[in-house]
Design an enzyme around this catalytic site. Structure first.
Site, mmCIF file in Angstrom:
data_model
loop_
_atom_site.group_PDB
_atom_site.id
_atom_site.type_symbol
_atom_site.label_atom_id
_atom_site.label_comp_id
_atom_site.label_asym_id
_atom_site.label_seq_id
_atom_site.Cartn_x
_atom_site.Cartn_y
_atom_site.Cartn_z
ATOM 1 N N HIS A 117 0.812 -1.231 0.000
ATOM 2 C CA HIS A 117 0.000 0.000 0.000
ATOM 3 C C HIS A 117 0.839 1.272 0.000
ATOM 4 O O HIS A 117 0.363 2.330 0.402
ATOM 5 C CB HIS A 117 -0.948 -0.009 1.207
ATOM 6 C CG HIS A 117 -2.084 -0.975 1.051
ATOM 7 N ND1 HIS A 117 -2.990 -1.245 2.060
ATOM 8 C CD2 HIS A 117 -2.468 -1.734 -0.007
ATOM 9 C CE1 HIS A 117 -3.879 -2.132 1.626
ATOM 10 N NE2 HIS A 117 -3.573 -2.453 0.383
ATOM 11 N N SER A 187 -7.394 -7.818 9.638
ATOM 12 C CA SER A 187 -8.731 -8.392 9.786
ATOM 13 C C SER A 187 -8.997 -9.419 8.688
ATOM 14 O O SER A 187 -9.908 -10.227 8.806
ATOM 15 C CB SER A 187 -9.782 -7.286 9.744
ATOM 16 O OG SER A 187 -9.640 -6.554 8.548
ATOM 17 N N ASN A 211 -3.886 -12.383 16.229
ATOM 18 C CA ASN A 211 -4.903 -11.325 16.250
ATOM 19 C C ASN A 211 -5.679 -11.440 17.568
ATOM 20 O O ASN A 211 -6.035 -12.547 17.961
ATOM 21 C CB ASN A 211 -5.862 -11.489 15.051
ATOM 22 C CG ASN A 211 -6.637 -10.214 14.759
ATOM 23 O OD1 ASN A 211 -7.251 -9.622 15.638
ATOM 24 N ND2 ASN A 211 -6.603 -9.792 13.505
HETATM 25 P P1 NAD Z 1 -7.911 -3.536 9.893
HETATM 26 O O1 NAD Z 1 -8.098 -2.213 10.563
HETATM 27 O O2 NAD Z 1 -8.966 -4.027 9.022
HETATM 28 O O3 NAD Z 1 -7.603 -4.672 10.956
HETATM 29 C C1 NAD Z 1 -6.690 -4.524 11.964
HETATM 30 C C2 NAD Z 1 -6.641 -5.863 12.676
HETATM 31 O O4 NAD Z 1 -5.607 -5.794 13.643
HETATM 32 C C3 NAD Z 1 -7.938 -6.215 13.410
HETATM 33 O O5 NAD Z 1 -8.339 -7.523 13.021
HETATM 34 C C4 NAD Z 1 -7.545 -6.172 14.878
HETATM 35 O O6 NAD Z 1 -8.225 -7.136 15.649
HETATM 36 C C5 NAD Z 1 -6.051 -6.474 14.792
HETATM 37 N N1 NAD Z 1 -5.250 -5.967 15.914
HETATM 38 C C6 NAD Z 1 -5.472 -4.866 16.681
HETATM 39 N N2 NAD Z 1 -4.487 -4.731 17.598
HETATM 40 C C7 NAD Z 1 -3.625 -5.754 17.403
HETATM 41 C C8 NAD Z 1 -2.406 -6.170 18.026
HETATM 42 N N3 NAD Z 1 -1.879 -5.483 19.044
HETATM 43 N N4 NAD Z 1 -1.784 -7.285 17.563
HETATM 44 C C9 NAD Z 1 -2.303 -8.009 16.533
HETATM 45 N N5 NAD Z 1 -3.461 -7.652 15.905
HETATM 46 C C10 NAD Z 1 -4.110 -6.548 16.324
HETATM 47 O O7 NAD Z 1 -6.514 -3.365 9.223
HETATM 48 P P2 NAD Z 1 -6.005 -3.910 7.890
HETATM 49 O O8 NAD Z 1 -6.610 -5.272 7.637
HETATM 50 O O9 NAD Z 1 -4.556 -3.772 7.934
HETATM 51 O O10 NAD Z 1 -6.604 -2.873 6.777
HETATM 52 C C11 NAD Z 1 -6.645 -1.480 6.939
HETATM 53 C C12 NAD Z 1 -5.800 -0.696 5.915
HETATM 54 O O11 NAD Z 1 -5.491 0.528 6.522
HETATM 55 C C13 NAD Z 1 -4.463 -1.289 5.592
HETATM 56 O O12 NAD Z 1 -4.524 -1.831 4.351
HETATM 57 C C14 NAD Z 1 -3.432 -0.144 5.624
HETATM 58 O O13 NAD Z 1 -3.041 0.219 4.331
HETATM 59 C C15 NAD Z 1 -4.170 0.995 6.201
HETATM 60 N N6 NAD Z 1 -3.597 1.508 7.467
HETATM 61 C C16 NAD Z 1 -2.257 1.426 7.734
HETATM 62 C C17 NAD Z 1 -1.759 1.901 8.939
HETATM 63 C C18 NAD Z 1 -0.283 1.836 9.213
HETATM 64 O O14 NAD Z 1 0.502 1.953 8.282
HETATM 65 N N7 NAD Z 1 0.126 1.652 10.469
HETATM 66 C C19 NAD Z 1 -2.619 2.409 9.901
HETATM 67 C C20 NAD Z 1 -3.970 2.502 9.589
HETATM 68 C C21 NAD Z 1 -4.446 2.036 8.377
#
Ligand code: NAD
Length: 245
Positions: A117, A187, A211
């Site tokens: 991404h 997720s 997760n």
């Molecule tokens: P999502 O928000 O759909 O899912 C996040 C998952 O992480 C959830 O299932 C949750 O239960 C789990 N989670 C929460 N805390 C956790 C922990 N401490 N350890 C392990 N798991 C944990 O996120 P996604 O599936 O990555 O999709 C969202 C999109 O948002 C991504 O594709 C990304 O590009 C973007 N994004 C990136 C960032 C970043 O770069 N840090 C931050 C926000 C969003």
């Protein structure tokens, strides 16, 4: 630690670590859903992270990303990022495939990384797509591309946008050839997460999921580790390799 996990990780030659926003949650970078509980709570993801939202209100989208980038700049890799980097030093072949745009894998020391991404530290031209290193500093928000005069945007993949082809080809190749696929903090609900998990299963890789919550992959993974990655992963280092990070 369950014995099979120990065996999978000790014996595997090729490991893919697939990471999502949850991995960086313990570094203080919220998932998009959490991010909406902040200052920006009254906007939807369509407003903030889609090309349509950018066309409608480029200033809002630019400023939201500036806010997110500042938050990321002040964050640090957490123990799970560091264990992943450490695995790369220790094991024959570890590929990190990330949906995150925060660059925390690089800062933790991982080198073999595929960013699906993009990366929020980079900027590109909205019209032409090329990465722009610098631009004329004016009062304009967003700033303009000095080549074509169009708006600049962060070099990240928004909702409704395609994943860069080279990143996708490299990621799917690695997944097809891995023996162990570890998915952390995703997720798994949407493309490309679903696609890569299915590819790993179809390739007979052992699938390990970390997760705190139930996901659609629970029913298919070889091992589900329920909890926070930053708490679960450091234990591996001690229990499997007898080391410490
Ligand atoms: P999502 O928000 O759909 O899912 C996040 C998952 O992480 C959830 O299932 C949750 O239960 C789990 N989670 C929460 N805390 C956790 C922990 N401490 N350890 C392990 N798991 C944990 O996120 P996604 O599936 O990555 O999709 C969202 C999109 O948002 C991504 O594709 C990304 O590009 C973007 N994004 C990136 C960032 C970043 O770069 N840090 C931050 C926000 C969003």
């Amino acid at each position: 630690m369950p014995k099979p996990l120990h065996d999978f990780l000790k014996q595997a030659q090729r490991i893919v670590v697939f990471t999502g926003a949850g991995l960086s949650a313990e570094s203080g970078v919220p998932t998009f859903r959490d991010a909406q509980t902040s200052l920006w709570t009254w906007y939807s993801l369509e407003d903030l992270a889609t090309p349509e939202g950018f066309v409608k209100n480029p200033r809002l989208v630019w400023e939201w990303h500036v806010w997110l980038r500042k938050l990321i700049d002040s964050a640090h890799p957490n123990p799970a990022h560091r264990v992943i980097a450490w695995m790369e030093e220790l094991l024959p072949e570890v590929t990190v495939i990330t949906q995150n745009v925060d660059g925390l894998h690089q800062r933790a020391g991982s080198q073999n990384i595929i960013e699906l991404h993009g990366n929020i530290q980079r900027t590109r031209c909205f019209n032409e797509g090329y990465v722009v290193g610098d631009w004329e500093k004016t009062e304009e928000i967003p700033p303009k591309c000095s080549v074509c005069g169009g708006y600049l945007r962060p070099d990240v993949v928004w909702y409704n946008e395609a994943i860069p082809e080279d990143a996708w080809l490299a990621a799917s190749h690695s997944v097809r050839h891995c023996e162990v696929f570890i998915t952390i903090g995703s997720s798994g609900l949407v493309y490309p997460a679903t696609e890569l998990c299915n590819l790993a299963l179809a390739s007979n890789a052992k699938v390990i999921q970390i997760n705190p919550r139930v996901t659609p992959l629970d029913a298919h993974a070889s091992i589900n580790l329920r909890g926070k990655a930053g708490q679960i992963m450091p234990k591996w280092v001690l229990e499997i390799w007898g080391g410490q990070i």
